[in-house]
Design a protein around this motif. Structure first.
Motif, PDB file in Angstrom:
ATOM      1  N   LEU A 152      11.346   4.646 -10.952  1.00  0.00           N
ATOM      2  CA  LEU A 152      11.069   5.531 -12.078  1.00  0.00           C
ATOM      3  C   LEU A 152       9.591   5.442 -12.411  1.00  0.00           C
ATOM      4  N   TYR A 153       8.947   6.600 -12.557  1.00  0.00           N
ATOM      5  CA  TYR A 153       7.507   6.640 -12.823  1.00  0.00           C
ATOM      6  C   TYR A 153       7.228   7.327 -14.152  1.00  0.00           C
ATOM      7  N   GLY A 154       6.303   6.775 -14.890  1.00  0.00           N
ATOM      8  CA  GLY A 154       5.946   7.358 -16.179  1.00  0.00           C
ATOM      9  C   GLY A 154       4.911   6.498 -16.868  1.00  0.00           C
ATOM     10  N   SER A 155       4.986   6.475 -18.192  1.00  0.00           N
ATOM     11  CA  SER A 155       4.038   5.672 -18.973  1.00  0.00           C
ATOM     12  C   SER A 155       4.738   5.178 -20.227  1.00  0.00           C
ATOM     13  N   THR A 156       4.118   4.207 -20.875  1.00  0.00           N
ATOM     14  CA  THR A 156       4.677   3.705 -22.126  1.00  0.00           C
ATOM     15  C   THR A 156       4.141   4.548 -23.269  1.00  0.00           C
ATOM     16  N   ALA A 161       0.834  -1.202   0.000  1.00  0.00           N
ATOM     17  CA  ALA A 161       0.000   0.000   0.000  1.00  0.00           C
ATOM     18  C   ALA A 161       0.870   1.253   0.000  1.00  0.00           C
ATOM     19  N   GLU A 162       2.020   1.176   0.684  1.00  0.00           N
ATOM     20  CA  GLU A 162       2.915   2.328   0.748  1.00  0.00           C
ATOM     21  C   GLU A 162       3.441   2.687  -0.638  1.00  0.00           C
ATOM     22  N   SER A 163       3.921   1.687  -1.374  1.00  0.00           N
ATOM     23  CA  SER A 163       4.498   1.992  -2.678  1.00  0.00           C
ATOM     24  C   SER A 163       3.429   2.445  -3.669  1.00  0.00           C
ATOM     25  N   ALA A 164       2.224   1.925  -3.540  1.00  0.00           N
ATOM     26  CA  ALA A 164       1.144   2.345  -4.438  1.00  0.00           C
ATOM     27  C   ALA A 164       0.797   3.814  -4.218  1.00  0.00           C
ATOM     28  N   SER A 165       0.868   4.272  -2.975  1.00  0.00           N
ATOM     29  CA  SER A 165       0.522   5.666  -2.688  1.00  0.00           C
ATOM     30  C   SER A 165       1.624   6.626  -3.139  1.00  0.00           C
ATOM     31  N   GLU A 166       2.862   6.127  -3.299  1.00  0.00           N
ATOM     32  CA  GLU A 166       3.969   6.977  -3.733  1.00  0.00           C
ATOM     33  C   GLU A 166       3.909   7.290  -5.223  1.00  0.00           C
ATOM     34  N   ILE A 167       3.274   6.426  -5.997  1.00  0.00           N
ATOM     35  CA  ILE A 167       3.252   6.592  -7.449  1.00  0.00           C
ATOM     36  C   ILE A 167       2.367   7.778  -7.814  1.00  0.00           C
ATOM     37  N   PRO A 168       2.916   8.748  -8.555  1.00  0.00           N
ATOM     38  CA  PRO A 168       2.111   9.912  -8.952  1.00  0.00           C
ATOM     39  C   PRO A 168       0.887   9.492  -9.773  1.00  0.00           C
ATOM     40  N   LYS A 169      -0.202  10.209  -9.583  1.00  0.00           N
ATOM     41  CA  LYS A 169      -1.466   9.900 -10.250  1.00  0.00           C
ATOM     42  C   LYS A 169      -1.279   9.848 -11.773  1.00  0.00           C
ATOM     43  N   GLY A 170      -1.811   8.799 -12.385  1.00  0.00           N
ATOM     44  CA  GLY A 170      -1.747   8.650 -13.833  1.00  0.00           C
ATOM     45  C   GLY A 170      -0.454   8.036 -14.345  1.00  0.00           C
ATOM     46  N   GLN A 171       0.470   7.714 -13.448  1.00  0.00           N
ATOM     47  CA  GLN A 171       1.764   7.148 -13.848  1.00  0.00           C
ATOM     48  C   GLN A 171       1.880   5.721 -13.326  1.00  0.00           C
ATOM     49  N   VAL A 172       2.821   4.964 -13.866  1.00  0.00           N
ATOM     50  CA  VAL A 172       3.084   3.609 -13.390  1.00  0.00           C
ATOM     51  C   VAL A 172       4.563   3.479 -13.045  1.00  0.00           C
ATOM     52  N   ASP A 173       4.876   2.504 -12.201  1.00  0.00           N
ATOM     53  CA  ASP A 173       6.265   2.170 -11.908  1.00  0.00           C
ATOM     54  C   ASP A 173       6.822   1.510 -13.163  1.00  0.00           C
ATOM     55  N   LEU A 174       7.895   2.032 -13.713  1.00  0.00           N
ATOM     56  CA  LEU A 174       8.452   1.557 -14.984  1.00  0.00           C
ATOM     57  C   LEU A 174       9.357   0.332 -14.847  1.00  0.00           C
ATOM     58  N   LEU A 175       9.376  -0.271 -13.687  1.00  0.00           N
ATOM     59  CA  LEU A 175      10.217  -1.432 -13.392  1.00  0.00           C
ATOM     60  C   LEU A 175      10.050  -2.552 -14.422  1.00  0.00           C
ATOM     61  N   ASP A 176       8.815  -2.834 -14.829  1.00  0.00           N
ATOM     62  CA  ASP A 176       8.543  -3.932 -15.769  1.00  0.00           C
ATOM     63  C   ASP A 176       9.036  -3.651 -17.180  1.00  0.00           C
TER      64      ASP A 176
END
Length: 176
Positions: free
Chosen positions: A157-161, A3-18
């Motif tokens: 890293l947060y962003g989108s494809t 839950a902590e990491s999900a709340s850190e991600i800016p709205k509309g962005q995803v964790d780019l780890l994958d």
């Protein structure tokens, strides 16, 4: 995902780890016993006992290729108050950088990390400079206390494809 990491991600962005191409990831000046996967890989980066540490001096140069084009919005770096990164420079689509040439190129963006940032608060980048990113080079220039060793507990890293056309999926139109 906690839950902590999900709340850190800016709205509309995803964790780019994958979307990281792990076969091409590199880190210059990392300690052999405290290497980049400790700060970047899922599971390791959530473990407070693991971290990435610099070796010969305080600088680290990290190269992260992606397996598809991304848009980078923001990042989060966790680190200790004294030995955590201070000046962090980001270079979009610059390959084969090393310590001898990193200052020859202007960074796409630079961030000065605060104590609050080192607790994992995301830092928004100049989004317009990171629209078609195939690779990212992160240069950690110094740390908070100017000590010889820089420690990084987590890099996210947060962003989108970027929606791209799959050229293999296109069919030739027959002439009639």
């Amino acid at each position: 995902m906690s839950a902590e990491s999900a709340s850190e991600i800016p709205k509309g962005q995803v964790d780019l780890l994958d979307f990281i191409d792990w076969s091409g990831v590199e880190c210059l000046n990392q300690s052999s016993s405290h290497s980049l996967p400790n700060a970047l890989k899922q599971g390791y980066r959530e473990d407070a006992g693991l971290n990435l540490e610099s070796d010969a001096d305080e600088q680290l140069l990290i190269y992260i290729p992606f397996n598809q084009v991304i848009k980078l919005h923001s990042f989060a770096i966790k680190g200790p108050e004294e030995d955590g990164p201070k000046t962090v420079k980001f270079f979009s689509n610059k390959e084969h950088m090393c310590f001898s040439n990193v200052n020859d190129f202007p960074p796409s963006d630079t961030a000065e990390l605060t104590e609050e940032n080192l607790k994992g608060k995301p830092v928004v980048l100049k989004y317009v400079k990171f629209q078609n990113v195939r690779s990212l080079t992160i240069f950690i220039e110094d740390n908070q206390s100017s000590s010889e060793v820089t420690k990084v507990q987590k890099i996210a890293l947060y962003g989108s494809t970027v929606e791209t056309t799959d050229m293999k999926g296109l069919k030739k139109i027959e002439d009639h």
